[in-house]
Write an enzyme that holds these catalytic residues in place. Structure first.
Site, PDB file in Angstrom:
ATOM      1  N   LYS A   1      25.445  49.168  27.988  1.00 16.80           N
ATOM      2  CA  LYS A   1      25.906  47.834  27.584  1.00 16.80           C
ATOM      3  C   LYS A   1      24.975  47.274  26.517  1.00 16.80           C
ATOM      4  CE  LYS A   1      28.288  47.030  31.903  1.00 16.80           C
ATOM      5  NZ  LYS A   1      28.297  46.522  33.272  1.00 16.80           N
TER       6      LYS A   1
ATOM      7  N   GLN B   1      24.841  42.922  37.151  1.00 14.09           N
ATOM      8  CA  GLN B   1      25.353  44.282  37.364  1.00 14.09           C
ATOM      9  C   GLN B   1      25.618  44.525  38.847  1.00 14.09           C
ATOM     10  OE1 GLN B   1      26.052  46.601  34.878  1.00 14.09           O
ATOM     11  NE2 GLN B   1      26.913  47.801  36.549  1.00 14.09           N
TER      12      GLN B   1
ATOM     13  N   ASP C   1      32.198  38.805  32.535  1.00 13.46           N
ATOM     14  CA  ASP C   1      32.915  39.794  33.349  1.00 13.46           C
ATOM     15  C   ASP C   1      34.268  39.273  33.801  1.00 13.46           C
ATOM     16  OD1 ASP C   1      31.724  42.273  33.669  1.00 13.46           O
ATOM     17  OD2 ASP C   1      30.318  41.563  35.193  1.00 13.46           O
TER      18      ASP C   1
END
Ligand code: NAD
Length: 285
Positions: A52, A96, A119
């Site tokens: 990422k 995460q 997200d």
């Protein structure tokens, strides 16, 4: 059969992002900024976070990796999120997953500010999506919609089946397809006679997380097949999906391979969501 090349679509979309990121810098004097929070040392999560961060750099997005030890308490994680919520130089926050067992994912989804939720997992952002006025959408299903769009695959009026009802893939996928005017059936582990559903569908998105679950006989000829599953390490074991790809070549009208299908699109959508939230925070969209 049309190969739905997620790597290619990803490249095209990342190239398109670069001038937009440059424009953002010109207008605000700084780069869009994503903070990725990783709790613990899970090796797979470390790889995902590295990817990422590398991808952010490649399009000009600033990214910060915030590490917390496995022993971090919920209160410590909450405080980090609160600080990032308040920090005006931060545009996107990603925690995460999975978290170590003693920490609550639900709590994280309650705490991250909707304005910085890249997200698309917080309850507020999901609520917007469900109500039909999305802020952003979860990256994997949104990335799949981008693949369909890139290849101009018609969705409206089509019969779509989604296999899997997770919060991050299956459920939002079914919703995005519904918003795009498909007629959607959501199947899951308790669905009886799965093939009765898949074999009737024009579009099948398979996100069961079961290696090689489906093959040619499960699909109607000419179906569009999207395989979300990823199995294998990619080092000693080749990566494979939930679909037996070799069986559907020449049977499906279009399909995503594994690797190189859905996977690359997830991070690309994360970059798009980050830029969008940065622009939105600065009144540029
Ligand atoms: P999950 O385990 O949370 O959910 C799996 C879903 O599949 C469940 O809802 C379950 O009911 C359903 N299911 C399981 N077995 C089934 C069966 N035999 N028949 C019908 N339904 C069944 O998984 P997830 O997080 O949604 O991920 C699914 C897969 O996609 C995994 O392989 C994961 O690694 C992969 N994934 C890939 C990406 C990507 O970027 N390519 C992103 C997220 C997840």
């Amino acid at each position: 059969m049309l190969l739905l090349d997620g790597k290619l679509v990803s490249q095209v979309r990342r190239e398109a992002l670069k001038p937009k990121v440059a424009e953002f810098m010109k207008r605000t004097g700084r780069k869009p900024h994503l903070v990725v929070v990783l709790v613990g040392e899970d090796p797979a999560s470390q790889v995902y976070v590295r990817n990422k961060i590398k991808s952010c750099e490649a399009v000009g997005i600033l990214s910060t990796h915030k590490k917390l030890p496995t022993t971090a308490t919920q209160a410590e994680l909450d405080q980090v999120i609160e600080e990032l919520n308040q920090d005006p130089t931060v545009d996107g926050i990603l925690v995460q997953l999975p978290l170590p067992g003693h920490l609550s994912e639900i709590r994280v989804n309650e705490l991250i500010s909707a304005d910085k939720d890249v997200d698309g997992f917080t309850f507020q952002v999901l609520g917007h999506l469900w109500a039909g006025s999305p802020i952003v959408a979860p990256c994997t299903p949104k990335g799949i919609m981008s693949i369909l769009e890139h290849y101009q695959i018609p969705v409206a009026g089509k019969r779509a089946v989604v296999i899997g009802r997770s919060n991050i893939v299956g459920k939002p996928m079914a919703h995005l397809l519904t918003m795009a005017d498909a007629t959607v059936t959501l199947c899951h582990s308790k669905t009886k006679n799965l093939r009765d559903f898949t074999s009737q569908a024009d579009i099948v998105v398979v996100a069961a997380g079961r290696r090689h679950l489906l093959g040619r006989e499960d699909f109607k000829a000419g179906a569009v097949i999207i395989d979300v599953g990823i199995h294998g390490t990619g080092q000693d074991q080749p990566l494979v999906g939930d679909v037996r790809f070799h069986e559907i070549e020449g049977w499906a009208s279009a399909a995503t391979p594994v690797p190189g299908g859905v996977g690359p699109m997830t991070i690309t959508t994360l970059l798009e969501n980050t830029l969008y939230l940065a622009e939105r925070k600065n009144g540029l969209v």
